[in-house]
Design an enzyme around this catalytic site. Sequence first.
Site, PDB file in Angstrom:
ATOM      1  N   ASP A 171     -21.424  49.424 -13.683  1.00 46.70           N
ATOM      2  CA  ASP A 171     -21.420  47.983 -13.453  1.00 46.70           C
ATOM      3  C   ASP A 171     -19.985  47.444 -13.383  1.00 46.70           C
ATOM      4  O   ASP A 171     -19.660  46.578 -12.566  1.00 46.70           O
ATOM      5  CB  ASP A 171     -22.145  47.241 -14.587  1.00 46.70           C
ATOM      6  N   TRP A 245     -24.467  48.784  -8.234  1.00 49.29           N
ATOM      7  CA  TRP A 245     -23.174  48.132  -8.525  1.00 49.29           C
ATOM      8  C   TRP A 245     -22.015  49.009  -8.034  1.00 49.29           C
ATOM      9  O   TRP A 245     -21.061  48.507  -7.434  1.00 49.29           O
ATOM     10  CB  TRP A 245     -23.019  47.906 -10.021  1.00 49.29           C
TER      11      TRP A 245
END
Length: 861
Positions: A171, A245
């Site tokens: 992320d 991501w």
Amino acid sequence: MKLSTVASAFFFAAAALCTCAADLPQKFKGATPLEWSERMAQSEMARRGDTMFHGGANPRARWDYTTSLFGLSLLKLAERTGDKSFADYGAKTTESFIADDGSIRTYKMEDYNIDMIPPGKVLLLRWEQGVRDAKFKTAIETLRTQMQKHPRTSEGGYWHKLRYPHQMWLDGLFMASPFLAHYGKIFEEPAMFDDVANQILLMDKHGFDAKTGLHYHAWDEKRAQPWANQETGQSPNFWSRAIGWYAMALVDSLDFFSPTHPEVDHINEVLRRTADGIVRWQDPSTGLWWQVTDQGNRAGNYLEATSSSMFVYALAKGINRGYLPREKYLPAVLQGYEGIIRDFIRTDANGQVSLTRCCEVAGLGYTNSAGRARDGSFEYYVTEPIIDNDLKGVGPFILAGIEMQQLLSTTTAPLTVRGWADYERVLARIKAPTFPAKDFPITDFGTQAGAPDSSAAITQAIAAANAAGGGRVVIPAGEWFTGAIHLKSNVNLHVSKGATLKFLTDPAKYPVVFSRWEGVEVMNYSPLIYAWKQENIAITGEGTLDGQADWDNWWAWNKKIPGQATIQKPDRDALFEMGERGVPVEQRMFGPGHFLRPNFIQPYRCKNILIEGVTIVRSPMWEIHPVLSENITVRGVKIYSHGPNNDGCDPESSRDILIEDCVFDTGDDCIAIKSGRNNDGRRVNVPSENIIIRNSVMKDGHGGVVLGSEISGGVRNVFIENCEMDSPNLDRALRFKNNAVRGGVLENVFMRNVRVGQVAEAVLTIDLLYEEGAKGDFKPVVRNVQMENITSSASPRGLYIRGFPGAVIENIRISNSTFNNLTATEVVEHAGSITLTNVTFSPKTMPKGINSVPPPVPVAQ
């Protein structure tokens, strides 16, 4: 049940065959991808209202990555559509949190939370667009300062948060890397790119699993977390959104890297491996992706919308930018987007659309809202709440639609080009067609030299050659007269030495066809020589093509008389207005009774084209104008035509083009590379690319090689070498002309070994204030331009470069060049990096130096 590697490979190979055999779909459940993005944006703006803004209806609104992801997608959508309401709302998701002193409400640097960096992407994009308030710059620098101080692993990898020590998460790569790369580009901090590359490569090093081809969600350097593998430090499972991501971080960061950065190849390699893993685990029946990526329909697992949207966006963008091979990944992208629209999009009775089946949140460490340990187990990931319209999916869905729209507008992938090292790769793509050794003299079809109109004989000869499998339609020596000629596949129109083919000037001889006129598609008079969706066509020979245009016929339509509008102006204005409104092309009917001049030679949506040896004179308008065509060779052509808008060669939205050994002596640009005008150009949205111009002479003209101004689809990968440009009536050698109404990205242009004699304005002109200038919503971009070994004898300036706040002029490099006999001051306004290496500017009259210290007083002897 898991999809096996073998079954997956078989499925995608079959899908690839189907995709290549048929035209690509343009609509999904009745709407184009761009329309779906607009519907989603409008729906979400209506649902959320002002609840995401500081001071809005939601007192808990805060500065964070989810709202800014949505905001960024709206800004990108506004760039694509011109709809200012998207830009205004998108900007406010971030800008409303910034106080007058530049401080950021609800943000705490001391948390060192990497999730707080993404709103900076909105600010940087707005900064590029010209919104340069000092308070926004202060906020940008605050985020930059956080990342300077942010805690790191022993190898320099950013911790995900202070409260997650020694951990890198997939992320986090999306949160910080594109921001830092964009910052480095805007504010010229090249070390930033080294740091971003290191982050990407460290996550790949520690997170990639070769067996599955996937990346684990996170990695703990200390192996101290309960979820961490004690040998590898990796988390135990593959969460699709985390991989999404990372995939988005890769394609978004590459937007800002110079193609010459030493780690670009390595990052591209990581992207390709990531893409391979994504495609491998795509569900074959739906085209979607599972919450836990490699676990298929194991009990509790489900097809999930945010990751599916992220994957489609990243793959489509990777193809559009040339990072990923189109043929390999296109089937997966098409099936994935179709699956999202079919299975995840719901439209209510009011027409609002929703993205369903979104995982609300997932992480590692601590406990969730239900008190369950976030341990990275399969059971954990599949028990987090499932909701509609999570912004972590809505934003990528909107971005995916933008990229899908571009992807579906072209049939082949772009070539990644960085500089002269790629020249041979471009050249190898261009191969002139060959033809059977069969001749079809037009005299065999009932005509003779001097006949008043040989049109019918030429048409019959072309039809016969085409029916026979191809050959030369021969125009023998002598003078011949004709109306429009329409070429067919496998036909070479050969104009023999001593032959002059004269085109009649009666507009009735040129029936209405589908054409493009100054960058706007239209039904208009046929070009003098035209082809529609043909392959293997040529115009060759040592004869002359004479358009017979003069001020008593075609040219009179654009004759400029002081105080009067030209004859063509009402039709020109009407066509442009139709293009802006999106009137269907078949309703843009001009031709008889109207005054839009035809071009001379126009292959439209054709492949494998050769124009060689002929001389072209007296054209009604542009001389050689391939549109939406590919594999084009223009060789040994001589053009002498000085009427209005008499450009020599104008490749438009075309690719793989070689122009060599030609002479251009024209009434407008010698070579002008184009890709559509304004909204109509954005509708078609196909760039011109992979163009080599060499060993040619440019005499009279507005510019030697020009990019623009009808350039809304962009231009890339242009090589110019060993040319001579010299005339008191030649205005510039290399020219970029664009503005904020046209928009478009003009990039990767390389010129070397060019001798410039006399030009009237400058050797290099970059004019982004052309015509409408800054008064528009579409950012013009000029970047990665290299000029090497350029010598000029006389010009007012070497450089005439004009941008404006929000436009981009970046990475202009000139080396080993000399500009002599300059008579005016160089002009550089609103430009980014311009690098001069071993460059000499020599004024025609060298001013005397002025000493700041007076000479010593002579001492008396």
